[in-house]
Design an enzyme around this catalytic site. Structure first.
Site, PDB file in Angstrom:
ATOM      1  N   GLU A  44       0.800  -1.227   0.000  1.00 22.79           N
ATOM      2  CA  GLU A  44       0.000   0.000   0.000  1.00 22.79           C
ATOM      3  C   GLU A  44       0.837   1.284   0.000  1.00 22.79           C
ATOM      4  O   GLU A  44       0.770   2.087   0.936  1.00 22.79           O
ATOM      5  CB  GLU A  44      -0.974  -0.029   1.192  1.00 22.79           C
ATOM      6  N   GLU A 100      -4.715  -9.023  -0.590  1.00 14.92           N
ATOM      7  CA  GLU A 100      -5.100  -8.839   0.815  1.00 14.92           C
ATOM      8  C   GLU A 100      -6.581  -8.543   0.913  1.00 14.92           C
ATOM      9  O   GLU A 100      -7.131  -7.801   0.095  1.00 14.92           O
ATOM     10  CB  GLU A 100      -4.301  -7.689   1.444  1.00 14.92           C
TER      11      GLU A 100
END
Ligand SMILES: *[C@@H]1O[C@H](CO)[C@@H](O)[C@H](O)[C@H]1NC(C)=O
Ligand SMILES: *[C@@H]1O[C@H](CO)[C@@H](O)[C@H](O)[C@H]1NC(C)=O
Ligand SMILES: *[C@@H]1O[C@H](CO)[C@@H](O)[C@H](O)[C@H]1NC(C)=O
Ligand SMILES: *[C@@H]1O[C@H](CO)[C@@H](O)[C@H](O)[C@H]1NC(C)=O
Ligand SMILES: *[C@@H]1O[C@H](CO)[C@@H](O)[C@H](O)[C@H]1NC(C)=O
Ligand SMILES: *[C@@H]1O[C@H](CO)[C@@H](O)[C@H](O)[C@H]1NC(C)=O
Length: 509
Positions: free
Chosen positions: A255, A350
């Site tokens: 991220e 994820e």
């Protein structure tokens, strides 16, 4: 980039629910549905698929009413009821080849596993990773700490150690990751595809001095911080290799956009798309290629700008994305991505429920969250995602441990005090896919005679010639019965009445 970045029996059919020798020991915590309780002496076992013969579909059902991957056999007929919603599998139209399903080996997972007796630890791993369990074949391994650790640490917190003279794995790796990853490798018969992801470089490499909070690597993009950071990846793979664990791939940065916030509450590091492209092109790609151990690793990342630069793209094999913006961005953007970059696989790396502030953390027996998982897998796969990787596969009763209280829910919740663990409806939801869609299966077209917004479905052709159809009924309203058949053999029609709020997997020849 999430998605931008997850019985009524017809007279013609016969359906027999075989009684499993180890049924779900269900417990109702008062949250809408049940969990299956496992303890030192008892754990349920999902029946195996068994042989799939022509004219007989094997059906697995889970429902809010309490069914949990219950096996039954359905005999085909040659016609469908007139009012049926007809699902037709068309194996002539093939889409992506599936890479499999999996989850992440975080510190929190290991911390919860070691709180249970060894036999129960083995049982959990086996239920996820053995071919007779969920058959997971993908594992994500954080490089050093994440928010699901008990504190911040890297593999070398000695300032200015650019040559990594003090690089070393940590107690966490030895206690909470390596033993369980090794076991999972054995359970999959050496076919576990592991990929690594860093959350942040050591704090001394960032302006803040901390892994927590955003910021990018210090100095010039051609300078020592960038060069060393690329070598840190190689060091990591070498250190795990020394423990008998070899990897298949990596993502460049977890991220990276969250690193734009200097006050981000846990470990992160900023890369813009251009920075990531240049880092891969100038440092990471060449560093990995230069080592015989890492030269074949697959690198994947969400930053599509990388793919526009051939010098960077040569080091990239695929595209990764997380589910957290799924509610904001429709899954169809993934199809746009696929159309632009058809040669790159897309992996969902994820996912978890209860990640928003204010959401109750583990809710034992919540069916909505199972539906969210099933919905996410279906939407992703319908839009060219070829593998789906869960986040923590085990958490505690608070949804942790997590050193910044960013707790969430998990398919298995450990209650160490009671020496029990609970298989949540989310666990069964994932099993509806991972048990019956093996690596190598190809997604195929699934047509429906009439759109129904309460029903979702997806179809696959397995390598052994069987077909798998997964259907999710979210509806609380009445609707028509459904039939499933193959467009090439219209004589074999399977009529099914879906239970309210249920997930059904149908495997047939
Ligand atoms: C374990 O679970 C089984 C089945 O639910 C139950 O009969 C048994 O009493 C449990 N054992 C303990 C120690 O709780
Ligand atoms: C690396 O870390 C492990 C676990 O903390 C420790 O046992 C080992 O001695 C360390 N090795 C070196 C070379 O520092
Ligand atoms: C494990 O893999 C080996 C080598 O691919 C194969 O020969 C063997 O049959 C496999 N065993 C199982 C249990 O799948
Ligand atoms: C986490 O929650 C506990 C208990 O509410 C609190 O004491 C602690 O300060 C919190 N930690 C963080 C980093 O927010
Ligand atoms: C399935 O639906 C698609 C899109 O509506 C259509 O193009 C295709 O011809 C259909 N295939 C079959 C076998 O009916
Ligand atoms: C889906 O569930 C609803 C009840 O929630 C039921 O009335 C309906 O018949 C089911 N849909 C199908 C297609 O079976």
């Amino acid at each position: 980039m999430a998605r931008g970045e997850f019985w009524l029996l017809l007279s013609v059919a016969t359906s027999v629910f075989a009684t499993s020798s180890r049924p779900c020991a269900s417990r109702d915590f008062g949250h809408g549905s049940v969990v299956c309780v496992c303890n030192a002496t008892y754990c349920d076992e999902v029946e195996l698929l068994g042989e799939v013969t022509a004219g007989n579909a094997v059906v697995f059902t889970s429902s809010k009413s309490g069914r949990r991957l219950e096996r039954s056999v359905l005999t085909s007929s040659s016609s469908s009821p007139g009012n049926a919603l007809k699902y037709t599998v068309n194996t002539a139209t093939k889409m992506q080849t599936m890479m499999g399903f999996g989850a992440a080996f975080t510190d929190a997972v290991g911390i919860n596993l070691v709180r249970l007796p060894p036999a129960m630890q083995d049982q959990i791993l086996s239920q996820y990773f053995s071919p007779s369990g969920h058959g997971y074949t993908i594992g994500r391994v954080p490089m050093a700490s994440t928010d699901f650790s008990t504190h911040e640490y890297s593999y070398d917190d000695i300032p200015l150690d650019f040559d990594w003279l003090h690089f070393n794995l940590t107690a966490e790796d030895f206690l909470y990751k390596i033993p369980f990853i090794s076991k999972a490798i054995q359970l999959t018969n050496d076919s576990l595809n592991l990929f690594a992801s860093p959350w942040s470089a050591p704090g001394w490499m960032k302006p803040s001095g901390h892994m927590k909070g955003g910021g990018s690597l210090l100095g010039d993009p051609s300078g020592p911080y960038y060069v060393s950071w690329a070598n840190y990846f190689v060091k990591f793979f070498e250190a795990y290799h020394a423990q008998g664990i070899d990897f298949w791939g990596l993502t460049v940065q977890n991220e990276p956009m969250s690193g734009a916030d200097p006050n981000y509450p846990w470990q992160t590091m900023y890369f813009s798309a251009a920075m990531e492209r240049d880092f891969v092109k100038n440092h990471l790609g060449p560093a990995l290629k230069a080592s015989s151990l890492t030269k074949d690793l697959k690198t994947f990342r969400a930053k599509l700008q990388i793919l526009k630069d051939p010098l960077a793209a040569q080091y990239v094999s695929g595209i990764a994305m997380h589910w957290y913006e799924d509610w904001a961005v429709p899954a169809t953007v993934l199809s746009v991505t696929h159309a632009r970059h058809p040669d790159y696989f897309i992996l969902a790396t994820e996912a978890c429920t209860a990640y928003l502030p204010g959401q109750a953390k583990p809710i034992l027996g919540d069916w909505d969250r199972a539906e969210q998982y099933a919905n996410d897998v279906i939407q992703d796969v319908e839009n060219w995602v070829s593998g789906w990787v869960d986040w923590n596969f085990v958490l505690d009763m608070q949804g942790g441990p997590n050193w910044v209280n960013n707790t969430v829910d998990s398919p298995i919740i450990v209650n160490a005090d009671a020496v029990e663990y609970y298989k949540q409806p989310m666990w069964h939801a994932l099993g509806h896919f991972s048990r019956f869609v093996k690596p190598g299966a190809v997604r195929v077209e699934l047509n429906v005679s009439k759109k129904n917004s309460d029903l979702e479905g997806v179809a696959f052709l397995n390598e052994d010639g069987t077909k798998t159809v997964v259907l999710l009924n979210k509806s609380l309203k009445n609707s028509d019965p459904i039939t499933v058949s193959d467009s090439s053999s219209s004589d074999n029609v399977y009529s099914i009445a879906l239970e309210p709020s249920s997930i059904v997997t149908i495997v047939f020849r």
